[in-house]
Design an enzyme around this catalytic site. Sequence first.
Site, mmCIF file in Angstrom:
data_model
loop_
_atom_site.group_PDB
_atom_site.id
_atom_site.type_symbol
_atom_site.label_atom_id
_atom_site.label_comp_id
_atom_site.label_asym_id
_atom_site.label_seq_id
_atom_site.Cartn_x
_atom_site.Cartn_y
_atom_site.Cartn_z
ATOM 1 N N GLY A 186 23.174 41.080 37.282
ATOM 2 C CA GLY A 186 23.333 42.309 36.510
ATOM 3 C C GLY A 186 24.722 42.904 36.629
ATOM 4 N NE ARG A 188 18.331 30.968 37.956
ATOM 5 C CZ ARG A 188 18.428 30.683 36.651
ATOM 6 N NH1 ARG A 188 18.874 31.583 35.797
ATOM 7 N NH2 ARG A 188 18.073 29.487 36.196
ATOM 8 C CG HIS A 236 52.948 41.214 55.693
ATOM 9 N ND1 HIS A 236 52.147 42.283 55.342
ATOM 10 C CD2 HIS A 236 54.217 41.557 55.352
ATOM 11 C CE1 HIS A 236 52.916 43.232 54.817
ATOM 12 N NE2 HIS A 236 54.175 42.813 54.822
#
Length: 457
Positions: free
Chosen positions: A179, A262, A434
């Site tokens: 959803g 499902r 980094h």
Amino acid sequence: MTDTVYDMVVLGAGSGGYAAALRGAQLGLSVALIEADKVGGTCLHRGCVPTKAILHAAETADAVREAGALGIRAHLEGIDMNTVNDYKDGVITRMYKGLQGLVSSRGIELVQGWGKLVAKDAVEVDGRVIRGRNIILASGSYSKTIGQQVDDKVLTSEGALQMDHVPASAVILGGGVIGVEFASAWASLGCQVTIIEGLPRLVPNEDEAISKMLERSFRKRKITFKTKTMFASVDRTEAGVRVHTEDGASYDAEVMLIAVGRGPATANLGYEEVGVAMDRGFVLADEYGRTNIEGVWAVGDIVPGVQLAHRGFAQGIVVAEKIAGLAPEPVDDVKVPKVTFCEPEIASVGLTEAKAKEIHGAENVTTAEFKVAGNAKSQILGTQGFVKLVSVKGGPIVGFHAIGARMGEQVGEGQLIVNWEADADDLAALVHAHPTQNETIGEAAMVLAGKALHNHG
């Protein structure tokens, strides 16, 4: 003429089935792989892969909209769903051809047709009986429809992936993974989205802090959602649908997407008739995939637990290795990584804070959060979110939870942390590159180890 008796007969060529077949063949077993549709199953053709392709197109649309803030002069003229679908289908086709080639090159007999279990050592396909010393049930899952007639106005995910235009508006039933992924994609492509979720929060299987952050992000993106709200009925209208909820409210939209989960695809496949133990359509199997019938195994979405392609894939490998006489580690659902590819992305593995407290006792659990606002790469990407670590006091990190741009790519380290039972000091001592999103994990570990240098939650 008697057919060959294979070492393994695999019923279903989705993620779990084809992984079992490939690993079995690699280990020298004779393998027959039975599939009525296409190798790759739901994940490749109607699930994970096509949805992620559409989500990438949606992400690109957002990038164009926001390009001006970076000094890039660009204008979004519109969305051509036919071309988006061509791009999506191209990805699927290339993956499918590669998979077909793999199956063929391993000497696996691919049997096209609808297979049915007719004995503990036999599957019938279009009148032909294929025998195996071991049968692996891998028939996958289907989209639940909650009793609704599916058409061009009331859709499941399969229908939503075939649309030739972006709906102007949509009501999505279900605020779980499927959803929120469709809500995120459609909203980025220009659709007005309303999510109806019966439980108290979106992505209810995630840590509560993740749900709260996603809900804040969706509000900013003008994605409407109603939690603690139950679907009652839907009417077709001239303009689309009118969706009614049990609290008396109604919502008008062009389409309604049913994304309530499902179910196991096990009906009419002969499982119960042969005596395979079942529970509400699911096949009951132990941690190694063994059913109650010797020589019959089960993997993937038909086995109770998390319905994830990579979990089925891993289970397929475990079963093949077990049949071949090896001693594989079973798949532990708790330690299977999960990614929800909405914007912002969600990644998690291990226990939520609530579950850890339930298992280990609230007094024995500690958590640490690092807000990605303090991370340079996150600033560059313009994302919000955090990394949260859940730990047993004086012991290992048992949960990894993250939300933010590209956090799905960080779940690999999260999986290693949880599966290898790293503790705060182990993780805080590692050097993270980094500037990367990956740094946020190191920063969260610094918080957990009591030596945070930057901002944290």
